[in-house]
Design an enzyme around this catalytic site. Structure first.
Site, PDB file in Angstrom:
ATOM      1  N   ARG A 196       2.718   4.318  -2.679  1.00  0.00           N
ATOM      2  CA  ARG A 196       2.142   5.413  -3.488  1.00  0.00           C
ATOM      3  C   ARG A 196       1.234   4.909  -4.598  1.00  0.00           C
ATOM      4  O   ARG A 196       0.131   5.421  -4.809  1.00  0.00           O
ATOM      5  CB  ARG A 196       3.283   6.235  -4.117  1.00  0.00           C
ATOM      6  CG  ARG A 196       3.977   7.163  -3.166  1.00  0.00           C
ATOM      7  CD  ARG A 196       5.167   7.806  -3.870  1.00  0.00           C
ATOM      8  NE  ARG A 196       6.200   6.810  -4.119  1.00  0.00           N
ATOM      9  CZ  ARG A 196       7.353   6.734  -3.459  1.00  0.00           C
ATOM     10  NH1 ARG A 196       7.640   7.626  -2.553  1.00  0.00           N
ATOM     11  NH2 ARG A 196       8.227   5.805  -3.724  1.00  0.00           N
ATOM     12  N   ARG A 248       6.460  -6.208 -10.023  1.00  0.00           N
ATOM     13  CA  ARG A 248       7.632  -6.859 -10.597  1.00  0.00           C
ATOM     14  C   ARG A 248       7.310  -8.333 -10.812  1.00  0.00           C
ATOM     15  O   ARG A 248       6.611  -8.952 -10.000  1.00  0.00           O
ATOM     16  CB  ARG A 248       8.840  -6.735  -9.654  1.00  0.00           C
ATOM     17  CG  ARG A 248       9.553  -5.392  -9.734  1.00  0.00           C
ATOM     18  CD  ARG A 248      10.285  -5.219 -11.058  1.00  0.00           C
ATOM     19  NE  ARG A 248      11.042  -3.990 -11.122  1.00  0.00           N
ATOM     20  CZ  ARG A 248      10.587  -2.845 -11.656  1.00  0.00           C
ATOM     21  NH1 ARG A 248       9.371  -2.780 -12.163  1.00  0.00           N
ATOM     22  NH2 ARG A 248      11.356  -1.779 -11.698  1.00  0.00           N
ATOM     23  N   PHE A 301       0.846  -1.204   0.000  1.00  0.00           N
ATOM     24  CA  PHE A 301       0.000   0.000   0.000  1.00  0.00           C
ATOM     25  C   PHE A 301       0.876   1.247   0.000  1.00  0.00           C
ATOM     26  O   PHE A 301       0.743   2.133   0.826  1.00  0.00           O
ATOM     27  CB  PHE A 301      -0.936  -0.029   1.221  1.00  0.00           C
ATOM     28  CG  PHE A 301      -2.175   0.813   1.051  1.00  0.00           C
ATOM     29  CD1 PHE A 301      -3.052   0.601   0.000  1.00  0.00           C
ATOM     30  CD2 PHE A 301      -2.472   1.826   1.962  1.00  0.00           C
ATOM     31  CE1 PHE A 301      -4.195   1.376  -0.162  1.00  0.00           C
ATOM     32  CE2 PHE A 301      -3.620   2.601   1.821  1.00  0.00           C
ATOM     33  CZ  PHE A 301      -4.479   2.369   0.752  1.00  0.00           C
ATOM     34  N   GLU A 310      11.832 -11.087 -17.951  1.00  0.00           N
ATOM     35  CA  GLU A 310      11.626 -10.133 -19.052  1.00  0.00           C
ATOM     36  C   GLU A 310      12.852 -10.081 -19.939  1.00  0.00           C
ATOM     37  O   GLU A 310      13.965 -10.099 -19.420  1.00  0.00           O
ATOM     38  CB  GLU A 310      11.361  -8.736 -18.486  1.00  0.00           C
ATOM     39  CG  GLU A 310      10.043  -8.673 -17.784  1.00  0.00           C
ATOM     40  CD  GLU A 310       9.705  -7.269 -17.266  1.00  0.00           C
ATOM     41  OE1 GLU A 310      10.278  -6.271 -17.757  1.00  0.00           O
ATOM     42  OE2 GLU A 310       8.848  -7.179 -16.386  1.00  0.00           O
ATOM     43  N   HIS A 350       5.469  -4.232 -20.049  1.00  0.00           N
ATOM     44  CA  HIS A 350       6.024  -3.346 -19.012  1.00  0.00           C
ATOM     45  C   HIS A 350       5.764  -1.867 -19.350  1.00  0.00           C
ATOM     46  O   HIS A 350       6.703  -1.091 -19.549  1.00  0.00           O
ATOM     47  CB  HIS A 350       7.524  -3.618 -18.829  1.00  0.00           C
ATOM     48  CG  HIS A 350       8.051  -3.202 -17.485  1.00  0.00           C
ATOM     49  ND1 HIS A 350       9.026  -3.884 -16.820  1.00  0.00           N
ATOM     50  CD2 HIS A 350       7.733  -2.170 -16.682  1.00  0.00           C
ATOM     51  CE1 HIS A 350       9.305  -3.282 -15.677  1.00  0.00           C
ATOM     52  NE2 HIS A 350       8.516  -2.224 -15.568  1.00  0.00           N
TER      53      HIS A 350
END
Ligand code: DGY
Length: 325
Positions: free
Chosen positions: A160, A244, A158, A273, A291
């Site tokens: 920004r 992520r 929790f 990735e 992304h």
């Protein structure tokens, strides 16, 4: 004679106004063809430059950072997440590390909401259907999705971005919002966002219709969403990941999707990735984006200027605003 300007290697192409400004302020080396740097090229930069303006595609491992002789003194990361940098090794080597928080909060929250809507309303499938020329016209039973408004959103983390998602979900879509964070905000902050604190990840994921991930990638959060936790989700629930890739055990996710343990997933980030677990590419109930969380012209420029601000502060002897190490 004016003193030599610090030499900065910028590892990827940045929005033109940022590159121009960095080149005015520093002796900058740009990456004209925008190729991802391999370890050897990162080591050359660490040996030859005073600073790296780096990104998530630069794997700055302990091994890479062990380079000799080390000339670089700061890694100014373009991005808020810095799990691609071994910060303990950076610290040992005396490197300052900075990131670019705040400026990407709203766009990344928009991305999470977009993914939630896309997977619930089968937007990707619909697009593919129309583009393939398979659409035969409106009918009452065609491509029915799941309502988002009024449902329960569970936020893991929790910070920004999660708070910005909560604001959109609660005040925009009338959703019930719950969250778990080991470092929760004051109760008044959660109240204003219409978000209910829960004591554990499990409590959130058991109840949520949408589980959205917003925790940093750390050794503690690696594979936080594993087979056991996926099994706790409702079979009608969706998993959203804009945080992520490492936070999700992608093999366990594939198994859960295959078994119908959960209804679908919408992913912006991946474990390896840019490789995607091949089964995910075949699943219609999965939305896959490359992304894109912070990928607006406005935010990518703001991220660049924020990284530049950190470099300028550092080289003028001031504490950089966004120092993480
Ligand atoms: C971020 O800012 O963390 C983005 O994911 C790009 O690194």
């Amino acid at each position: 004679m004016s003193p030599a300007r610090p030499h900065v290697v910028i590892t990827r192409r940045l929005p033109a106004p940022v590159e121009e400004q960095v080149a005015r302020e520093f002796d900058a080396r740009l990456n004209a063809d925008d190729h991802p740097f391999a370890a050897a090229e990162l080591q050359d930069a660490l040996r030859g430059a005073d600073a790296l303006l780096c990104t998530v595609t630069d794997r700055l491992t302990a091994e890479t950072l062990a380079v000799e002789p080390l000339r670089a003194r700061i890694l100014a990361n373009f991005g808020v997440g810095f799990n691609h940098i071994d910060v303990a090794a950076a610290k040992t080597r005396g490197l300052v590390v900075t990131n670019t928080p705040d400026v990407l909060t709203d766009d990344t929250a928009d991305d999470a909401v977009m993914l939630m809507l896309m997977v619930a309303r089968r937007a990707g499938e619909g697009e593919r259907h129309v583009r393939a020329g398979r659409w035969t016209g409106w009918r009452p039973t065609h491509l029915l999705g799941t309502r988002v408004s009024g449902k329960t959103l569970g936020l893991i983390g929790f910070g920004r971005i999660a708070k910005a998602v909560a604001r959109r979900a609660h005040h925009g879509f009338g959703m019930r919002v719950m969250f778990h964070d080991p470092y929760p905000p004051p109760a008044a902050v959660a109240r204003e966002l219409g978000a209910e604190q829960q004591g554990s990840v499990e409590e959130v994921i058991r109840e949520a219709d949408f589980v959205s991930l917003h925790c940093p990638a750390t050794p503690e959060t690696r594979h936080l969403i594993n087979a056991e936790r996926l099994a706790l989700m409702k079979p009608t629930a969706f998993l959203i990941n804009t945080a992520r890739g490492d936070v999700v055990d992608e093999a366990a996710l594939v198994a859960a999707l295959r078994a119908g343990t959960i209804a679908g997933a919408a992913l912006d980030v991946y474990e390896r990735e840019p490789q995607i677990t091949p089964e995910l590419l075949t699943m219609e109930n999965v939305v896959l984006l490359p992304h894109l969380g912070s990928a607006t012209r406005e935010t990518r420029a703001a991220m660049g200027f924020r990284a530049l601000e950190n470099l300028k502060a550092f080289f003028s002897g001031q504490p950089p605003r966004d120092r993480v190490v």
